[in-house]
Every structure is written in C-alpha cells, then in structure tokens.
Design a protein around this motif. Structure first.
Motif, PDB file in Angstrom:
ATOM      1  N   GLU A   6     -37.763  63.629 -53.145  1.00 22.27           N
ATOM      2  CA  GLU A   6     -37.069  63.189 -54.361  1.00 22.27           C
ATOM      3  C   GLU A   6     -38.050  63.188 -55.521  1.00 22.27           C
ATOM      4  N   LEU A   7     -37.507  63.048 -56.721  1.00 21.82           N
ATOM      5  CA  LEU A   7     -38.310  63.043 -57.941  1.00 21.82           C
ATOM      6  C   LEU A   7     -38.611  61.642 -58.454  1.00 21.82           C
ATOM      7  N   HIS A   8     -37.892  60.624 -57.956  1.00 15.45           N
ATOM      8  CA  HIS A   8     -37.969  59.280 -58.524  1.00 15.45           C
ATOM      9  C   HIS A   8     -37.966  58.254 -57.395  1.00 15.45           C
ATOM     10  N   TRP A   9     -38.972  57.385 -57.373  1.00 16.92           N
ATOM     11  CA  TRP A   9     -39.138  56.414 -56.291  1.00 16.92           C
ATOM     12  C   TRP A   9     -39.442  55.030 -56.852  1.00 16.92           C
ATOM     13  N   LEU A  42     -47.517  63.304 -60.707  1.00 20.91           N
ATOM     14  CA  LEU A  42     -46.798  62.042 -60.630  1.00 20.91           C
ATOM     15  C   LEU A  42     -47.147  61.185 -61.834  1.00 20.91           C
ATOM     16  N   SER A  43     -46.170  60.404 -62.262  1.00 19.39           N
ATOM     17  CA  SER A  43     -46.389  59.401 -63.298  1.00 19.39           C
ATOM     18  C   SER A  43     -46.025  58.050 -62.693  1.00 19.39           C
ATOM     19  N   GLU A  90     -42.969  52.109 -60.060  1.00 17.49           N
ATOM     20  CA  GLU A  90     -42.031  53.221 -60.213  1.00 17.49           C
ATOM     21  C   GLU A  90     -42.858  54.494 -60.234  1.00 17.49           C
ATOM     22  N   THR A  92     -42.480  58.733 -60.670  1.00 10.57           N
ATOM     23  CA  THR A  92     -41.695  59.932 -60.919  1.00 10.57           C
ATOM     24  C   THR A  92     -42.603  61.133 -60.663  1.00 10.57           C
ATOM     25  N   SER A  93     -41.991  62.237 -60.267  1.00  8.30           N
ATOM     26  CA  SER A  93     -42.744  63.443 -59.950  1.00  8.30           C
ATOM     27  C   SER A  93     -42.040  64.653 -60.541  1.00  8.30           C
ATOM     28  N   ASP A  94     -42.802  65.682 -60.872  1.00  8.10           N
ATOM     29  CA  ASP A  94     -42.192  66.903 -61.406  1.00  8.10           C
ATOM     30  C   ASP A  94     -41.715  67.850 -60.313  1.00  8.10           C
TER      31      ASP A  94
END
Length: 122
Positions: A6-9, A42-43, A90, A92-94
């Motif tokens: 997934e892109l969002h955790w 990742l951010s 939180e 997020t990943s591209d």
C-alpha cells in the motif's frame, strides 16, 4: 494483477521506553519491505499528544529490499522523537510497500518484544 503493498500506513501506538536494562537498548522500528524493482521514497509524520507533529521525514528504501528504521533515528532539522513520550506515525510512499512495526522493551531483565502489521489505508 493485484498490487502488493500500500501507499499509506498508520501506526497509532508508539512509545520509546526511557529506560533499558542489560545490554539491549529499548527501541522501536518501522520495518519496510519494498518488493518492487523501483526504489521507494517514504515520508514519515510523527504525531504527539501535546505538540505539533514532525512532518516530512524522508526515508529511502531500495527496490527489492527491506529496511528497518529505528524511530529514535528519525529526525527533521534538529527535531527528533523524545523517549518516554507517546506518539503515532503516518507513513506514505511513492510505490506500494509493506510495513510492520516492532518494539523491544528492555526496561526489565525479562525483555518483551512486540510486533504487529501497520494499518494500511487503501
């Protein structure tokens, strides 16, 4: 074909114990698996109960690799996560990644290790 990852955790329950006993240091890690051939950027945002978040911490994970990021190493400018303070994360990943979260609590001679999958937001 179904995307793997997934892109969002979200990791809502985080806490770095202030004390350790013995030779093992209490710590927490964000464990990232990137099964894609592309590198992942990742951010990370760290949320607190009583202060503004630390936003935009960048973490790189090479393609077809894993990376274990100790949360105590996360920094933005000179701001980092203090020990003994509850926080949430939180990520997020591209590119799609898989995230697991681990905590080693060595505050007592009988160590405790906890691990769980982060919550993916599809």
């Amino acid at each position: 074909m179904r995307t793997k990852g997934e892109l969002h955790w979200i990791i809502p329950d985080c806490y770095i114990p202030a004390d350790s006993s013995g030779s093992l240091e209490s710590h927490e890690s964000i464990c990232v698996l990137n099964i894609n051939p592309e590198d992942a950027l990742l951010s990370v945002t760290v949320f607190f109960e009583d202060r503004d978040p630390i936003e935009g911490i960048k973490v790189y994970v090479a393609g077809k690799r894993t990376k274990h990021v100790r949360t105590s190493s996360l920094k933005k400018d000179e701001e980092s996560i203090p020990v003994g303070v509850p926080y949430a994360v939180e990520v997020t990943s591209d590119v799609p990644v898989i995230i697991q979260y681990s905590r080693l609590d060595s505050t007592q001679p009988e160590n405790a290790l906890m691990t769980t999958m982060a919550y993916p937001l599809a």
